[in-house]
Write an enzyme that holds these catalytic residues in place. Structure first.
Site, PDB file in Angstrom:
ATOM      1  N   ARG A  38      25.683   6.295   6.043  1.00  0.00           N
ATOM      2  CA  ARG A  38      26.195   5.164   6.819  1.00  0.00           C
ATOM      3  C   ARG A  38      27.694   4.941   6.620  1.00  0.00           C
ATOM      4  O   ARG A  38      28.389   4.494   7.538  1.00  0.00           O
ATOM      5  CB  ARG A  38      25.425   3.890   6.439  1.00  0.00           C
ATOM      6  CG  ARG A  38      25.769   2.662   7.316  1.00  0.00           C
ATOM      7  CD  ARG A  38      24.912   1.470   6.928  1.00  0.00           C
ATOM      8  NE  ARG A  38      25.063   0.343   7.850  1.00  0.00           N
ATOM      9  CZ  ARG A  38      25.579  -0.834   7.509  1.00  0.00           C
ATOM     10  NH1 ARG A  38      25.992  -1.034   6.267  1.00  0.00           N
ATOM     11  NH2 ARG A  38      25.677  -1.807   8.398  1.00  0.00           N
ATOM     12  N   ILE A  64      28.228  -2.557  13.754  1.00  0.00           N
ATOM     13  CA  ILE A  64      27.172  -1.647  13.308  1.00  0.00           C
ATOM     14  C   ILE A  64      26.101  -2.551  12.711  1.00  0.00           C
ATOM     15  O   ILE A  64      26.387  -3.384  11.843  1.00  0.00           O
ATOM     16  CB  ILE A  64      27.695  -0.611  12.284  1.00  0.00           C
ATOM     17  CG1 ILE A  64      26.567   0.331  11.830  1.00  0.00           C
ATOM     18  CG2 ILE A  64      28.369  -1.257  11.094  1.00  0.00           C
ATOM     19  CD1 ILE A  64      27.056   1.494  10.961  1.00  0.00           C
ATOM     20  N   SER A  65      24.886  -2.467  13.221  1.00  0.00           N
ATOM     21  CA  SER A  65      23.816  -3.371  12.805  1.00  0.00           C
ATOM     22  C   SER A  65      23.513  -3.215  11.324  1.00  0.00           C
ATOM     23  O   SER A  65      23.741  -2.160  10.722  1.00  0.00           O
ATOM     24  CB  SER A  65      22.541  -3.108  13.614  1.00  0.00           C
ATOM     25  OG  SER A  65      22.722  -3.423  14.974  1.00  0.00           O
ATOM     26  N   GLN A  66      22.984  -4.294  10.737  1.00  0.00           N
ATOM     27  CA  GLN A  66      22.601  -4.188   9.338  1.00  0.00           C
ATOM     28  C   GLN A  66      21.454  -3.189   9.210  1.00  0.00           C
ATOM     29  O   GLN A  66      20.629  -3.045  10.122  1.00  0.00           O
ATOM     30  CB  GLN A  66      22.223  -5.548   8.776  1.00  0.00           C
ATOM     31  CG  GLN A  66      20.919  -6.126   9.268  1.00  0.00           C
ATOM     32  CD  GLN A  66      20.618  -7.465   8.643  1.00  0.00           C
ATOM     33  OE1 GLN A  66      20.943  -8.507   9.202  1.00  0.00           O
ATOM     34  NE2 GLN A  66      19.997  -7.452   7.485  1.00  0.00           N
ATOM     35  N   PRO A  67      21.381  -2.481   8.091  1.00  0.00           N
ATOM     36  CA  PRO A  67      20.360  -1.446   7.922  1.00  0.00           C
ATOM     37  C   PRO A  67      18.934  -1.941   8.140  1.00  0.00           C
ATOM     38  O   PRO A  67      18.108  -1.214   8.684  1.00  0.00           O
ATOM     39  CB  PRO A  67      20.590  -0.978   6.479  1.00  0.00           C
ATOM     40  CG  PRO A  67      22.055  -1.173   6.266  1.00  0.00           C
ATOM     41  CD  PRO A  67      22.374  -2.450   6.993  1.00  0.00           C
TER      42      PRO A  67
END
Length: 217
Positions: A38, A64-67
Site C-alpha cells: 500500500r 485512498i480508502s482505508q484498508p
C-alpha cells in the site's frame, strides 16, 4: 517504484492481523492485502503511516480508502479467480491491484483526467493486466460487458441502471449508496435468474462523491 522492505512487509502483517480482529474473515482478501504494498500508492510524506487503517488524500479531491473499507467491499464481492470485474473509481489504483492480486480480470474507470493519467502510468509497474479507462462511471463499459462483479468506490446517489444492465445474471454489485448527506450505506445487489434484484445492506461508511463529468482536477 519505492522498495518494499522487510519493515514494510512486517507493517502489512500487523495491518492484516488488525483487519482480521475487526471482522474481516475472507483469507483470500487478507492475503491480497498482505501481498499488495500500500505504501507505494501514497505520497512519500505518508510513508510512515501507510499501514494505519486510515484513508489518505491522493490529489484531485480523491482519497485512498482505508484498508478496512477495501477489505470489506472486496469480501462482499465473493470473488473467484477469473471473474471479470468492473471498478468505478480507479483513484490510486490500490483497490484495482487488490482485485487483480486475487485473480480477477479488472476493468477500471476514472473520471479525473490528471489522476487517470498518473495512475494508468503507475499501474504498468505492476505484474497485473489492469485495463484503465477515462470515462463516466455511471455509464460503465458497455463494450466490455457483461461483468461478473461491479464495484463502486465512490458515494453513489442512486444505483445506475446502465451498470445493472452490464451485470451478468447471478452477478453482484457492491456500492456505497447515499442515504443522507453524512454517510452512505454499503449495499450489495445480486442480479437473480428471473431478472429481479436482491438488495442487502451492510452498515454505514463515508466516501467521496461519485461524479459524472470528466475533469482535470
Amino acid at each position: 517504484m519505492q522498495e518494499d522492505s522487510y519493515r514494510h512487509k512486517g507493517m502489512r502483517k500487523i495491518l492484516v492481523d488488525n483487519l482480521r480482529n475487526k471482522g474481516i474473515s475472507d483469507e483470500k482478501v487478507l492475503m491480497a492485502i498482505n501481498n499488495v504494498p500500500r505504501h507505494v500508492f501514497l505520497d512519500s510524506s505518508f510513508l510512515d503511516f501507510a499501514y494505519q487503517d486510515k484513508a489518505f488524500p491522493i490529489g484531485s479531491g480523491q482519497t485512498i480508502s482505508q484498508p478496512f473499507t477495501v477489505a470489506f467491499q472486496t469480501s462482499l464481492l465473493e470473488l473467484e479467480k477469473g471473474h471479470k470485474v468492473l471498478e468505478i473509481g480507479t483513484g490510486s489504483g490500490y483497490q484495482a491491484c487488490v482485485l487483480a492480486e486475487m485473480g480477477a480480470k479488472v476493468f477500471t474507470i476514472e473520471r479525473q483526467r490528471n489522476l487517470y493519467t498518473k495512475t494508468k502510468s503507475f499501474l504498468t509497474e505492476f505484474p497485473y493486466r489492469i485495463r484503465t479507462f477515462l470515462a463516466d462511471g455511471n455509464k460503465g463499459l458497455p463494450t466490455y460487458a457483461p461483468f461478473d462483479r461491479i464495484l463502486i468506490t465512490a458515494a453513489a446517489p442512486e444505483i445506475p441502471q446502465a451498470l445493472i444492465d452490464q451485470l451478468k445474471t447471478g452477478g453482484m454489485m457492491v456500492l456505497p449508496l447515499c442515504e443522507n448527506e453524512e454517510y452512505q450505506t454499503m449495499v450489495r445487489i445480486t442480479k437473480k435468474e428471473d431478472g429481479n434484484l436482491k438488495r442487502e445492506t451492510f452498515g454505514d461508511f463515508r466516501f467521496v462523491p461519485m461524479l459524472k463529468e470528466i475533469g482535470n482536477d
